[in-house]
Design an enzyme around this catalytic site. Structure first.
Site, PDB file in Angstrom:
ATOM      1  N   HIS A 208       0.815  -1.218   0.000  1.00  0.00           N
ATOM      2  CA  HIS A 208       0.000   0.000   0.000  1.00  0.00           C
ATOM      3  C   HIS A 208       0.848   1.267   0.000  1.00  0.00           C
ATOM      4  CE1 HIS A 208       0.210  -0.311   4.570  1.00  0.00           C
ATOM      5  NE2 HIS A 208       0.445   0.971   4.403  1.00  0.00           N
TER       6      HIS A 208
ATOM      7  N   ASP B  96      -0.015  -7.729   1.068  1.00  0.00           N
ATOM      8  CA  ASP B  96       0.325  -6.317   1.269  1.00  0.00           C
ATOM      9  C   ASP B  96       1.830  -6.125   1.390  1.00  0.00           C
ATOM     10  OD1 ASP B  96      -0.070  -3.593   1.458  1.00  0.00           O
ATOM     11  OD2 ASP B  96      -0.414  -3.615   3.627  1.00  0.00           O
TER      12      ASP B  96
ATOM     13  N   SER C 109       4.705   2.504   7.803  1.00  0.00           N
ATOM     14  CA  SER C 109       4.335   1.333   7.009  1.00  0.00           C
ATOM     15  C   SER C 109       5.537   0.808   6.236  1.00  0.00           C
ATOM     16  CB  SER C 109       3.230   1.689   6.011  1.00  0.00           C
ATOM     17  OG  SER C 109       1.992   1.792   6.639  1.00  0.00           O
TER      18      SER C 109
END
Length: 489
Positions: free
Chosen positions: A130, A160, A235
């Site tokens: 992402h 992901d 992230s």
């Protein structure tokens, strides 16, 4: 990208908690100071001096491997759009959002900020998908401030995860990938990343839980939970053990406000290793083993009927013809308890364990059939592409406009995580705001018929939609339920 209360980002926390008491000590043995215990033993601190010990040596080993990831999607704009942009700038005094890196109004850009971890001396970097989703330009900044352009070599939305490759790397420091199956609740971990773009930050906490499944950021739900806080920009950053090994990639938080509440999630190193190995071998798509069976949770009633003392394992609900499951002798009603001696408590745990087995060799499934336990050997291999996909992106003014359609096959079914018929047309994507989106079509739908005419392939659907009709009666299969709707022409 997860929606609230689950949000993507990365891990950070300054909460210092003690680990569980050392199991290595017996009731009568004298307690050994934590500083004298071997590294693999776990012990609580017994003195003020031990509490004041520093994590700095671990940080010095691990921090050079953690990078900042700057991704952008830049597209050229038409002369008309360029003129409108300049008009808005001159008369409204606005530096309009969406200008490209050069600042020229002829460019439009989206940007994303995240973190990543160098996992190979060739310059491979693991990050979250992402972070770079829909992006076409990526830069990586090392801890020593050097910057490199990077190529996206692999995207794996199902986990992901994504793999980047630094162009012309020199003196990069890869982080060793640890074994996430051997971490325990209470172990100390550190999170390293770039929260809010402030620069590399190190925080520390403990492993709060293992095998969390209701996170929603990937198809394989088996996350490490930690009390280290995850914030935007972290992230793709590293969750590191006290030996400086990568045990997870920080991915999401549970939050009702957008900030951290000390409930963060990381993708385990076992899954990271599988994705990295694919990239190192030159693959651009992660191929996973196909069982060809649909499994479901074991309820309390089912557990009691087969003699289990608690609901655990997965129940085989159905199988596809000529699948590895059928050829191995698996039967409807079997309860799968283990994959190569690793216990599986529910469908998410089974999917995770089986996905890690690769596409060569065999896997041993421990099953309960009736009241008898036995082991069956399943041949590992990818789901077959039994016919060409013949991808169709519908642009004509029909209820399907904006949908991407493909011919069904076991491979497509595996990707969509759905039981699909041998012949048919499956929806693999629906553009936001399109006619297909407004009509209610979803990824995974199978188009069965249009105005009573069967639709075995995308070519048939294209032929049936070439002519303008007053009404469209469309029948679909959605998760085993047949739905029929009528749309105006």
């Amino acid at each position: 990208m997860p929606t609230s209360p689950l949000l993507p980002a990365g891990l950070v926390s300054v909460l210092l908690l003690a680990a569980a008491p050392a199991l290595a000590q017996t009731a009568n043995a004298p307690e050994k100071p934590a500083s004298e215990a071997p590294m693999h033993e776990r012990a609580v601190p017994l003195s003020k001096g031990e509490i004041q010990l520093s994590f700095a040596p671990v940080v010095k080993r691990a921090a050079p491997s953690v990078v900042n990831v700057y991704a952008s999607h830049v597209e050229k704009r038409s002369a008309r759009s360029n003129a409108m942009e300049e008009f808005m700038r001159r008369f409204f005094g606005e530096d309009r959002p969406g200008r490209g890196p050069s600042g020229m109004p002829g460019e439009r850009a989206q940007r994303s900020l995240g973190s990543g971890v160098i996992v190979d001396a060739s310059g491979l970097v693991i990050t979250n998908n992402h972070v770079i989703e829909n992006m076409n330009e990526v830069k990586v900044a090392l801890a020593d401030k050097r910057e490199f352009e990077a190529q996206i070599v692999l995207r794996d939305p199902r986990t992901d995860l994504a793999v980047l490759k630094i162009k012309s790397p020199a003196d990069v420091a890869p982080m060793p990938i640890g074994d996430s199956d051997h971490i325990e609740v209470g172990d100390f971990v550190m999170a390293i990343g770039n929260p809010f773009g402030v620069g590399q930050t190190v925080t520390q906490g403990i492993v709060s839980a293992l095998a969390r499944t209701q996170v929603g950021s990937s198809d394989y739900q088996f996350f490490i939970q930690t009390d280290a806080a995850i914030n935007p920009g972290n992230s793709g950053g590293a969750l590191v053990d006290l030996r400086g090994r990568l045990v997870g990639v920080n991915t999401a938080i549970y939050s009702q406000s957008g900030g951290s509440h000390g409930i963060g999630f990381a993708i385990p190193a076992s899954m990271i290793r599988a994705v990295v190995e694919t990239a190192k071998s030159g693959g651009s798509v992660v191929r996973r083993p196909w069982l060809g069976a649909r499994v479901q949770s074991v309820t309390a009633d089912i557990a009691e009927s087969v003699g289990l003392d608690r609901p655990t394992g997965v129940l085989v609900a159905s199988m596809q013809a000529k699948s590895p499951a059928e050829e191995a002798g698996l039967k409807r009603g079997d309860v799968i308890l283990t994959v190569d001696d690793q216990s599986v408590a529910d469908p998410d745990a089974f999917g995770y364990r089986y996905a890690l087995k690769g596409i060569t060799g065999t896997a041993n499934l421990g099953i309960l059939r009736g009241s008898k336990r036995q082991t069956i050997q399943v041949k590992l291999g990818p789901a077959p592409e039994t016919r060409p996909r013949d991808v169709l992106k519908v642009r004509s003014r029909t209820p399907f406009a904006g949908a991407t359609l493909v011919n069904t096959s076991p491979a497509v079914g595996e990707e969509l995580q759905a039981d699909l018929p041998d012949e048919g047309v499956a929806v693999t994507a629906v553009e936001e705001g399109s006619l297909a989106n407004r009509a209610g079509f979803r990824k995974g739908d199978v188009i069965l018929a249009i105005n009573g005419m069967p639709v075995p392939s995308t070519k048939d659907l294209e032929r049936l939609t070439q002519r303008s009709l007053g009404l469209w009666e469309v029948s679909i299969n959605r998760g085993g339920e047949v739905l029929t709707s009528v749309f105006g022409g």
